[in-house]
Motif scaffolding. Structure first.
Motif, PDB file in Angstrom:
ATOM      1  N   ARG A   1      42.152  43.372  51.131  1.00 48.25           N
ATOM      2  CA  ARG A   1      43.516  43.845  50.853  1.00 48.25           C
ATOM      3  C   ARG A   1      43.518  45.216  50.206  1.00 48.25           C
ATOM      4  O   ARG A   1      44.400  46.039  50.470  1.00 48.25           O
ATOM      5  CB  ARG A   1      44.213  42.833  49.935  1.00 48.25           C
ATOM      6  N   HIS A   2      42.539  45.502  49.345  1.00 46.62           N
ATOM      7  CA  HIS A   2      42.612  46.674  48.474  1.00 46.62           C
ATOM      8  C   HIS A   2      41.726  47.844  48.872  1.00 46.62           C
ATOM      9  O   HIS A   2      41.832  48.907  48.255  1.00 46.62           O
ATOM     10  CB  HIS A   2      42.300  46.254  47.030  1.00 46.62           C
ATOM     11  N   GLY A   3      40.864  47.691  49.843  1.00 48.92           N
ATOM     12  CA  GLY A   3      40.057  48.826  50.277  1.00 48.92           C
ATOM     13  C   GLY A   3      39.193  49.383  49.161  1.00 48.92           C
ATOM     14  O   GLY A   3      38.325  48.700  48.630  1.00 48.92           O
ATOM     15  N   SER A   4      39.455  50.631  48.749  1.00 48.16           N
ATOM     16  CA  SER A   4      38.652  51.279  47.718  1.00 48.16           C
ATOM     17  C   SER A   4      39.307  51.238  46.336  1.00 48.16           C
ATOM     18  O   SER A   4      38.889  51.955  45.424  1.00 48.16           O
ATOM     19  CB  SER A   4      38.374  52.737  48.104  1.00 48.16           C
ATOM     20  N   ASP A   5      40.322  50.400  46.158  1.00 43.75           N
ATOM     21  CA  ASP A   5      41.017  50.300  44.873  1.00 43.75           C
ATOM     22  C   ASP A   5      40.123  49.711  43.783  1.00 43.75           C
ATOM     23  O   ASP A   5      39.128  49.031  44.063  1.00 43.75           O
ATOM     24  CB  ASP A   5      42.248  49.397  44.993  1.00 43.75           C
ATOM     25  N   THR A   6      40.545  49.932  42.544  1.00 41.23           N
ATOM     26  CA  THR A   6      39.995  49.226  41.385  1.00 41.23           C
ATOM     27  C   THR A   6      40.990  48.153  40.977  1.00 41.23           C
ATOM     28  O   THR A   6      42.173  48.441  40.778  1.00 41.23           O
ATOM     29  CB  THR A   6      39.762  50.189  40.202  1.00 41.23           C
ATOM     30  N   VAL A   7      40.517  46.911  40.878  1.00 38.23           N
ATOM     31  CA  VAL A   7      41.389  45.807  40.468  1.00 38.23           C
ATOM     32  C   VAL A   7      40.736  45.057  39.311  1.00 38.23           C
ATOM     33  O   VAL A   7      39.517  45.046  39.173  1.00 38.23           O
ATOM     34  CB  VAL A   7      41.688  44.832  41.627  1.00 38.23           C
ATOM     35  N   VAL A   8      41.567  44.454  38.489  1.00 40.72           N
ATOM     36  CA  VAL A   8      41.100  43.593  37.403  1.00 40.72           C
ATOM     37  C   VAL A   8      41.304  42.139  37.817  1.00 40.72           C
ATOM     38  O   VAL A   8      42.356  41.784  38.364  1.00 40.72           O
ATOM     39  CB  VAL A   8      41.861  43.883  36.097  1.00 40.72           C
ATOM     40  N   VAL A   9      40.298  41.310  37.544  1.00 39.50           N
ATOM     41  CA  VAL A   9      40.404  39.869  37.747  1.00 39.50           C
ATOM     42  C   VAL A   9      40.107  39.191  36.415  1.00 39.50           C
ATOM     43  O   VAL A   9      39.002  39.312  35.883  1.00 39.50           O
ATOM     44  CB  VAL A   9      39.420  39.359  38.821  1.00 39.50           C
TER      45      VAL A   9
ATOM     46  N   ARG B   1      36.419  48.016  43.715  1.00 41.84           N
ATOM     47  CA  ARG B   1      35.725  47.771  42.450  1.00 41.84           C
ATOM     48  C   ARG B   1      36.489  46.697  41.685  1.00 41.84           C
ATOM     49  O   ARG B   1      37.643  46.892  41.308  1.00 41.84           O
ATOM     50  CB  ARG B   1      35.640  49.060  41.642  1.00 41.84           C
ATOM     51  N   ALA B   2      35.856  45.551  41.479  1.00 36.55           N
ATOM     52  CA  ALA B   2      36.473  44.432  40.768  1.00 36.55           C
ATOM     53  C   ALA B   2      35.980  44.411  39.333  1.00 36.55           C
ATOM     54  O   ALA B   2      34.774  44.267  39.081  1.00 36.55           O
ATOM     55  CB  ALA B   2      36.136  43.114  41.455  1.00 36.55           C
ATOM     56  N   LEU B   3      36.906  44.582  38.405  1.00 39.43           N
ATOM     57  CA  LEU B   3      36.603  44.488  36.982  1.00 39.43           C
ATOM     58  C   LEU B   3      36.874  43.046  36.549  1.00 39.43           C
ATOM     59  O   LEU B   3      38.032  42.636  36.441  1.00 39.43           O
ATOM     60  CB  LEU B   3      37.470  45.455  36.179  1.00 39.43           C
ATOM     61  N   LEU B   4      35.821  42.284  36.349  1.00 45.40           N
ATOM     62  CA  LEU B   4      35.952  40.873  36.000  1.00 45.40           C
ATOM     63  C   LEU B   4      35.984  40.731  34.480  1.00 45.40           C
ATOM     64  O   LEU B   4      35.017  41.082  33.795  1.00 45.40           O
ATOM     65  CB  LEU B   4      34.788  40.070  36.562  1.00 45.40           C
TER      66      LEU B   4
ATOM     67  N   GLN C   1      25.109  35.066  30.566  1.00 46.23           N
ATOM     68  CA  GLN C   1      26.154  34.924  29.562  1.00 46.23           C
ATOM     69  C   GLN C   1      27.379  35.731  29.971  1.00 46.23           C
ATOM     70  O   GLN C   1      27.249  36.859  30.460  1.00 46.23           O
ATOM     71  CB  GLN C   1      25.664  35.403  28.194  1.00 46.23           C
ATOM     72  N   VAL C   2      28.547  35.147  29.790  1.00 50.12           N
ATOM     73  CA  VAL C   2      29.813  35.846  30.008  1.00 50.12           C
ATOM     74  C   VAL C   2      30.688  35.554  28.796  1.00 50.12           C
ATOM     75  O   VAL C   2      31.311  34.493  28.694  1.00 50.12           O
ATOM     76  CB  VAL C   2      30.492  35.393  31.317  1.00 50.12           C
ATOM     77  N   ALA C   3      30.706  36.482  27.855  1.00 46.81           N
ATOM     78  CA  ALA C   3      31.409  36.290  26.586  1.00 46.81           C
ATOM     79  C   ALA C   3      32.913  36.513  26.756  1.00 46.81           C
ATOM     80  O   ALA C   3      33.359  37.190  27.687  1.00 46.81           O
ATOM     81  CB  ALA C   3      30.851  37.252  25.543  1.00 46.81           C
ATOM     82  N   PRO C   4      33.730  35.965  25.851  1.00 44.99           N
ATOM     83  CA  PRO C   4      35.174  36.213  25.902  1.00 44.99           C
ATOM     84  C   PRO C   4      35.492  37.709  25.883  1.00 44.99           C
ATOM     85  O   PRO C   4      34.896  38.471  25.124  1.00 44.99           O
ATOM     86  CB  PRO C   4      35.696  35.506  24.646  1.00 44.99           C
ATOM     87  N   THR C   5      36.426  38.114  26.707  1.00 41.67           N
ATOM     88  CA  THR C   5      36.889  39.495  26.906  1.00 41.67           C
ATOM     89  C   THR C   5      35.764  40.461  27.255  1.00 41.67           C
ATOM     90  O   THR C   5      35.894  41.673  27.068  1.00 41.67           O
ATOM     91  CB  THR C   5      37.704  40.045  25.708  1.00 41.67           C
ATOM     92  N   SER C   6      34.653  39.933  27.804  1.00 41.02           N
ATOM     93  CA  SER C   6      33.595  40.818  28.300  1.00 41.02           C
ATOM     94  C   SER C   6      33.959  41.320  29.693  1.00 41.02           C
ATOM     95  O   SER C   6      34.819  40.751  30.384  1.00 41.02           O
ATOM     96  CB  SER C   6      32.255  40.086  28.354  1.00 41.02           C
ATOM     97  N   LEU C   7      33.282  42.394  30.099  1.00 40.26           N
ATOM     98  CA  LEU C   7      33.516  43.008  31.400  1.00 40.26           C
ATOM     99  C   LEU C   7      32.273  42.909  32.267  1.00 40.26           C
ATOM    100  O   LEU C   7      31.167  43.232  31.829  1.00 40.26           O
ATOM    101  CB  LEU C   7      33.862  44.492  31.215  1.00 40.26           C
ATOM    102  N   SER C   8      32.451  42.448  33.495  1.00 41.78           N
ATOM    103  CA  SER C   8      31.434  42.532  34.535  1.00 41.78           C
ATOM    104  C   SER C   8      32.080  43.232  35.730  1.00 41.78           C
ATOM    105  O   SER C   8      33.283  43.082  35.963  1.00 41.78           O
ATOM    106  CB  SER C   8      30.925  41.148  34.940  1.00 41.78           C
ATOM    107  N   ILE C   9      31.297  44.013  36.462  1.00 44.83           N
ATOM    108  CA  ILE C   9      31.848  44.781  37.579  1.00 44.83           C
ATOM    109  C   ILE C   9      31.084  44.469  38.857  1.00 44.83           C
ATOM    110  O   ILE C   9      29.853  44.492  38.876  1.00 44.83           O
ATOM    111  CB  ILE C   9      31.784  46.297  37.306  1.00 44.83           C
ATOM    112  N   ILE C  10      31.830  44.153  39.899  1.00 50.17           N
ATOM    113  CA  ILE C  10      31.274  43.960  41.239  1.00 50.17           C
ATOM    114  C   ILE C  10      31.964  44.941  42.170  1.00 50.17           C
ATOM    115  O   ILE C  10      33.199  44.988  42.229  1.00 50.17           O
ATOM    116  CB  ILE C  10      31.478  42.516  41.735  1.00 50.17           C
ATOM    117  N   GLN C  11      31.177  45.738  42.878  1.00 51.47           N
ATOM    118  CA  GLN C  11      31.707  46.696  43.848  1.00 51.47           C
ATOM    119  C   GLN C  11      31.375  46.220  45.257  1.00 51.47           C
ATOM    120  O   GLN C  11      30.212  45.992  45.580  1.00 51.47           O
ATOM    121  CB  GLN C  11      31.115  48.088  43.595  1.00 51.47           C
ATOM    122  N   LEU C  12      32.418  46.054  46.063  1.00 54.87           N
ATOM    123  CA  LEU C  12      32.265  45.592  47.438  1.00 54.87           C
ATOM    124  C   LEU C  12      32.641  46.725  48.378  1.00 54.87           C
ATOM    125  O   LEU C  12      33.796  47.135  48.432  1.00 54.87           O
ATOM    126  CB  LEU C  12      33.149  44.366  47.691  1.00 54.87           C
ATOM    127  N   GLY C  13      31.645  47.236  49.100  1.00 52.25           N
ATOM    128  CA  GLY C  13      31.882  48.349  50.004  1.00 52.25           C
ATOM    129  C   GLY C  13      31.970  47.899  51.447  1.00 52.25           C
ATOM    130  O   GLY C  13      31.852  46.706  51.758  1.00 52.25           O
TER     131      GLY C  13
END
Length: 203
Positions: free
Chosen positions: A136-144, A2-5, A170-182
């Protein structure tokens, strides 16, 4: 994975100047405050690692976001800001007058910033970076922590949207988008451009 963008916080130039990769552009007081709010909102997430664009405003945001998790951000060059070439450092109100801007809006995937990158090149390197983290991270949650165009390019890729439509997101400053790669190529995009401000303060 889970990538927290997270887009970086605001600077004194945000909304005024296309700073791009120019050195020395730091978060404003509001940018640092917003980054601390974002860090608090993400505190409960089981974050395994924090990655950042090498640009200063992202590194500053990443350090604040990583602090509650006692992590040291890892710089990842593939999440660096788009190379806007000769447009870097120009005032946005001046760029809005350029005929070339019409071509960018109409054909974003093929437009090359003068002496810089295309958004297709930005997307290719950012996707390669995210896929490398997934391996690299498998099922981890990471922040990008990255930039608006980089995050929008990633969202286009994993939403299956044409890159020519990148400016509709739109992608505002300090906003969060999440992409999950299984495994086996499974993808979910459950969150796009979510404000990390407390609900009572969101604009």
């Amino acid at each position: 994975m889970r990538a927290l963008l997270v887009r970086h916080g605001v600077t004194g130039e945000t909304g005024k100047v296309l700073t791009g990769r120019l050195p020395g552009v730091s978060l404003s007081d509001k940018g640092r405050l917003d980054a601390r709010v974002a860090a608090d909102r993400l505190r409960a997430m089981p974050v395994a690692a924090v990655y950042s664009s090498p640009i200063r405003r992202c590194r500053e945001t990443a350090r604040i976001v990583a602090s509650p998790h006692e992590l040291t951000p890892i710089t990842e060059q593939r999440f660096v800001e788009a190379d806007y070439g000769a447009w870097s450092g120009r005032r946005l109100k001046d760029l809005y007058r350029l005929k070339a801007l019409e071509r960018l809006m109409a054909h974003a995937s093929r437009f090359r910033f003068p002496d810089g990158e295309t958004l297709a090149e930005v997307q290719a390197r950012a996707v390669a970076g995210l896929e490398a983290l997934a391996a690299r991270h498998g099922s981890d949650t990471v922040v990008v922590v990255s930039h608006a165009d980089v995050i929008r390019a990633l969202l286009c890729q994993y939403l299956g949207a044409p890159l020519d439509l990148i400016h509709r997101t739109q992608v505002a400053p300090t906003s969060l988008s999440i992409i999950q790669l299984g495994p086996d190529g499974a993808v979910q995009v459950p969150v796009v451009n979510q404000s990390l401000e407390p609900l009572g303060n969101a604009s």
